[in-house]
Scaffold this motif. Structure first.
Motif, mmCIF file in Angstrom:
data_model
loop_
_atom_site.group_PDB
_atom_site.id
_atom_site.type_symbol
_atom_site.label_atom_id
_atom_site.label_comp_id
_atom_site.label_asym_id
_atom_site.label_seq_id
_atom_site.Cartn_x
_atom_site.Cartn_y
_atom_site.Cartn_z
ATOM 1 N N GLY A 128 -5.947 6.300 -4.100
ATOM 2 C CA GLY A 128 -4.591 5.774 -3.932
ATOM 3 C C GLY A 128 -3.801 6.534 -2.878
ATOM 4 N N VAL A 129 -3.911 7.865 -2.900
ATOM 5 C CA VAL A 129 -3.163 8.657 -1.924
ATOM 6 C C VAL A 129 -3.649 8.336 -0.516
ATOM 7 C CG1 VAL A 129 -2.706 10.992 -1.100
ATOM 8 C CG2 VAL A 129 -2.618 10.514 -3.538
ATOM 9 N N TYR A 130 -4.964 8.237 -0.386
ATOM 10 C CA TYR A 130 -5.516 7.972 0.952
ATOM 11 C C TYR A 130 -5.072 6.597 1.475
ATOM 12 C CZ TYR A 130 -8.887 6.950 4.611
ATOM 13 O OH TYR A 130 -9.464 6.586 5.798
ATOM 14 N N MET A 157 1.303 7.350 -6.175
ATOM 15 C CA MET A 157 0.193 8.275 -6.428
ATOM 16 C C MET A 157 0.560 9.697 -6.011
ATOM 17 S SD MET A 157 -2.383 6.818 -7.852
ATOM 18 C CE MET A 157 -1.240 5.879 -8.819
ATOM 19 N N ILE A 158 1.315 9.799 -4.918
ATOM 20 C CA ILE A 158 1.715 11.133 -4.448
ATOM 21 C C ILE A 158 2.669 11.753 -5.472
ATOM 22 C CG2 ILE A 158 3.064 12.339 -2.676
ATOM 23 C CD1 ILE A 158 1.867 10.256 -0.677
ATOM 24 N N LEU A 159 3.612 10.954 -5.953
ATOM 25 C CA LEU A 159 4.569 11.471 -6.938
ATOM 26 C C LEU A 159 3.843 11.845 -8.232
ATOM 27 C CD1 LEU A 159 7.564 9.063 -6.314
ATOM 28 C CD2 LEU A 159 7.345 11.465 -5.644
ATOM 29 N N LEU A 185 0.836 -1.212 0.000
ATOM 30 C CA LEU A 185 0.000 0.000 0.000
ATOM 31 C C LEU A 185 0.869 1.259 0.000
ATOM 32 C CD1 LEU A 185 -2.946 -0.533 2.505
ATOM 33 C CD2 LEU A 185 -3.091 -0.039 0.069
ATOM 34 N N ALA A 186 1.927 1.215 0.791
ATOM 35 C CA ALA A 186 2.783 2.397 0.925
ATOM 36 C C ALA A 186 3.450 2.720 -0.407
ATOM 37 C CB ALA A 186 3.842 2.161 1.996
ATOM 38 N N PHE A 214 1.243 2.328 8.635
ATOM 39 C CA PHE A 214 1.457 0.998 9.233
ATOM 40 C C PHE A 214 2.884 0.514 9.055
ATOM 41 C CE2 PHE A 214 -3.073 0.791 9.871
ATOM 42 C CZ PHE A 214 -3.143 0.078 11.039
ATOM 43 N N VAL A 215 3.525 0.893 7.960
ATOM 44 C CA VAL A 215 4.938 0.547 7.818
ATOM 45 C C VAL A 215 5.723 1.161 8.975
ATOM 46 C CG1 VAL A 215 7.010 0.985 6.448
ATOM 47 C CG2 VAL A 215 4.924 0.209 5.331
#
Lengths: 398, 461
Positions: free
Chosen positions: B414-416, B55-57, B48-49, B424-425
């Motif tokens: 995706g960002v969320y 998605m952030i990039l 997920l991370a 969680f990581v």
């Protein structure tokens, strides 16, 4: 000394205070320059001030038994004695409500005759919109249910506490946790409704969602201060040997902390209304700022700056003489807070703090103290069989 | 120290718990190898991370046009996620500061992981204002720094700027608080460490802690001072977040109850997240002795209380929207409850106000499975609360020709989800290298509240 005696000397002082109050009212009625409206407004201010102070006794007992806190136990009887003014206080409020309903005063503008009648000359569309909520039968019904329930729970706590002295065991202790949970749920809604009904509706056009919590925070601090001042008095007379500097410190922390809570809520309400500056909301602060500029800001300063400057330090919170002086100042600060909940709405720009307001304050104070001292003398000053009593007796924080 | 009252429930279970066994239990996950369950969860989180980071990039590369925002709803999931994460970040400091001031002994078993959660949640929150600026390389503009563009300053009248200050202050104080608490525990790990690298690392982290009496006196004093500083911060952060909305004149946003109501809601959602994580930690690391049913029950009570406070606020708002007689205000709430987004309002009401009331039943509030389930429900409910406040107030504004709906794109989603993954990581990593329970603070309550000692002898310790 476990048993408090209500000396004749104190009785005489309190009766003298009550007589000052009565004399003030008589003077007000006879003097044609004093309107009866002003006397009733003052009766609402003082009625609520002492009623809410007493009610906080019940609420604080409930909070502490729900959260199983131990330190408070040696002070529980003081809270109980304060709370026993609740029934009398309820009567003082009901008298004002009766007078308002009979139009002996004009505190509640929405009660005026014909105000919701479109054909009337002083028809008010906005108040007519609120009529399903603001009408006398419903309003009275709410008031009686709220006051009745509060009085009822106050008696329940007192009776159970006295019973615990005789019986011991943990049944009453665990039972009161359930009672408190139920009471606090009721109180959280009813205190908000009460603040809308009795104070927010004075400024009948205005509204604020925060209002109920703001009123509650003021009530909380007045209650804590009253309990502390009584404890201080009793300790000075050689009673309450079990109370040590740590208990005083904790009461001081509450006075300090709740003063900040009050300021926080004051600021939240004021700042948001000031910032948005929309007509339906600013109507509340404009008379307070324009007609009462100095006294209004003075009230805010007393209730915020005084506790911040003088109670920040641990030393002052543990020194009950210093704490007492500061407490008396904040106590009057909160009387002013109640004054500003009511007066600018009820009396417009004509509100004043003169002989009527001060004389009646003495009268109500005398009545309050008379009831509380009588209750203090009725039971041992420290509870006997509370399961957390030992923890409280050995309460020690640095 | 006087004996604790009989009616108190012991907070450390097990007749054989000693100071030494606490050290052993807390250090085991750090010194040993991770279990299968840990790896399974870590793998999901890392996937997920990675997806979220992508998605952030992508957002940064293409601009925020890739989100579902439009001219009417120009603030949606970005700010919803931001407020959600900041809210979650409230519980840690509340537990460490406010419960410390109230001398709640049960906080000892949960404060460390709650504080860690706070730090990670605030990091996740801080991400959103950053990426929703669009041009993140100009992010330094939010700080009032002297610059070369003439008298170009930030707008000090804007609550968005106050937010920058509030959150950075909150983050710094929470971080210091967390770290100070960790120092003695790092020293314990240092003294047990076998490998030279681990020894060096923990030695650096523990700042040369010796554990003498003077050090402990200072430790306690600093904790109290920080608690005093952090308590107002618990209030200020979410109050100022609420002012992002409440200082405007948008119906549904501008209402005076917002600051305290947001604070209550934040504590509510934060406790739900702590509850979720604690139950995971308890299971994965076998901390049944320390995270007891009593702790879970206390947490559930706070969840019920704060949920009910939020309920009072919801109903106050609803009532006043009618009582005010202001048409726009009344419509905003009518639209929330019965408009096209009625389902989100229904989720919010049932998850936040009704569902915690189930904890009135002792059987439910003392059930691990049910507590876990309900904590997830509350987390969902609190996300929807922010969604309701933000999107339903915006999507139908003063001019009906402007009315619109919001549809999230795959980037929004995706960002969320990505932030949940990153969170969680970080948290799972934390459980491998940091002491998850405040071991030295736990020891301080072993004799007064531990089952092993409490009932053994009656004389004073």
């Amino acid at each position: 000394m476990d048993q408090f005696t209500f000396t004749d000397k104190s009785k005489k002082i309190f009766i003298a205070l009550i007589l000052i109050g009565v004399a003030t009212i008589i003077y007000g009625v006879l003097d044609s320059s004093v309107s009866s409206h002003r006397i009733w407004t003052s009766a609402l201010i003082n009625g609520w001030f002492f009623f809410s102070t007493a009610m906080m006794g019940t609420v604080f007992i409930a909070i502490n038994s729900a959260s199983q806190s131990g330190w408070i136990v040696v002070l529980k009887r003081v809270f109980e004695a304060v709370s026993m003014y609740v029934p009398i206080g309820a009567i003082t409020l009901i008298l004002v409500f009766i007078a308002s309903s009979l139009h002996w005063n004009h505190i509640y503008h929405w009660m005026a005759e014909g105000i919701t009648d479109p054909n009337s000359s002083h028809y008010d569309a906005l108040i007519a919109h609120k009529e399903p909520y603001l009408n006398l039968p419903f309003w009275w019904g709410r008031a009686l249910v709220i006051l009745g329930t509060w009085v009822g729970f106050t008696y329940i706590y007192r009776r159970k506490s006295l019973k615990e002295d005789k019986e011991g065991g943990t049944k009453i202790y665990t039972g009161s946790m359930v009672t408190s949970a139920i009471f606090l749920v009721f109180f959280s809604y009813s205190s908000v409704v009460a603040s809308w009904d009795w104070f927010m509706s004075i400024d009948a056009h205005w509204f604020s969602t925060l209002y109920g919590w703001y009123v509650f925070s003021g009530m909380w601090i007045a209650g804590m201060i009253m309990v502390f001042l009584l404890t201080h008095y009793l300790m000075g007379k050689g009673y309450l040997k079990e109370v040590n500097a740590s208990h005083i410190h904790d009461l001081g922390k509450f006075i300090f902390g709740i003063s900040f809570l009050w300021t926080y809520l004051f600021f939240s309400q004021f700042m948001l209304i000031w910032y948005a500056n929309i007509p339906e909301e600013v109507t509340y602060y404009i008379p307070r700022l324009n007609d009462y500029t100095w006294s209004f800001w003075g009230m805010v300063i007393v209730n915020f700056v005084v506790p911040m400057l003088f109670l920040m330090s641990k030393t002052t919170k543990r020194n009950r003489n210093v704490l007492a002086v500061v407490s008396v100042i904040i106590f009057f600060g909160h009387w002013m807070d109640i004054y500003f909940l009511i007066t600018p709405g009820a009396m417009k720009a004509d509100g004043q703090i003169g002989i009527i307001e001060i004389g009646m304050l003495f009268g109500y104070l005398g009545l309050f103290l008379f009831v509380v001292f009588r209750e203090l003398s009725k039971a041992p000053l420290v509870v006997k069989n509370h399961p957390l009593l030992e923890e409280s007796k050995h309460h020690r924080i640095n | 120290m006087v004996k604790e009252a009989e009616v108190r429930v012991p907070l450390i279970l097990g007749k054989d718990v000693t100071y030494h066994s606490i050290t052993e239990d807390v250090c085991r996950p750090i010194e040993g190898k991770a279990g299968k369950l840990w790896w399974a969860m870590f793998s999901v989180a890392i996937v997920l991370a990675i997806w979220g980071t992508g998605m952030i990039l992508y957002t940064i590369g293409r601009g925020i046009g890739v989100w579902g925002l439009n001219n009417t709803v120009d603030w949606a999931w970005d700010i919803t996620n931001f407020v959600w994460w900041v809210g979650i970040g409230h519980a840690g400091t509340l537990i460490s500061a406010v419960l410390l001031l109230f001398r709640q002994k049960w906080r000892m078993a949960i404060n460390r992981s709650a504080e860690a959660m706070t730090i990670f949640a605030v990091i996740m929150a801080a991400l959103f204002p950053g990426i929703h600026m669009g041009r993140i390389w100009l992010a330094y503009f939010v700080f009032p720094v002297p610059n070369q563009f003439g008298s170009l300053w930030v707008n000090f009248n804007s609550p968005l700027l106050w937010d920058v200050f509030a959150i950075s202050t909150y983050f710094s104080v929470s971080f210091v608080f967390w770290y100070i608490g960790l120092i003695p525990d790092f020293a314990t790990i240092r003294d047990r460490a076998k490998g030279p690298v681990a020894k060096k690392m923990y030695s650096l982290l523990s700042f040369g802690w010796t554990g003498n009496a003077m050090a402990w006196v200072r430790f306690e004093e600093v904790s109290l001072v920080l608690a005093g500083l952090a308590t107002p911060l618990v209030f200020s952060v979410h109050s100022i977040v609420s002012m992002d909305f409440a200082t405007s004149v948008i119906p549904g946003w501008h209402t005076t109850i917002f600051p305290p109501y947001f604070v209550a809601g934040a504590v509510f959602s934060g406790f739900a997240m702590v509850q979720t994580l604690l139950l995971v930690v308890r299971k994965v690391l076998h901390y049944e002795k320390y995270i007891t049913i009593q702790h879970i029950e206390m947490m559930n009570r706070i969840i019920t209380v704060t949920g009910s406070i939020v309920g009072v606020a919801y109903l106050s708002e609803l009532f006043i929207s009618w009582y005010s007689g202001v048409e726009y205000e009344g419509y905003a709430f009518l639209n929330r409850a019965t408009g096209p987004y009625w389902w989100s309002y229904a989720i919010m009401m049932s998850a936040n106000v009704i569902s915690p009331q189930l904890f009135w039943f002792k059987k439910l509030r003392t059930s691990f499975v049910f507590s876990f389930f309900l904590s997830i429900i509350v987390n969902i409910g609190m996300w929807f609360e922010r969604f309701v406040i933000i999107v339903t107030s915006l999507h139908r504004d003063y001019i009906p020709s402007n009315w619109s709906m919001f549809h999230p794109t795959f980037v929004d989603i995706g960002v969320y989800l990505g932030t949940i993954g990153i969170f969680f990581v970080l948290f799972l990593g934390f459980t491998r290298v940091f002491p998850v329970l405040a071991l030295n603070e736990l020891k301080s309550i072993l004799k007064s509240s531990g089952e092993a000692y409490r009932d053994k002898d009656s004389d004073q310790h």
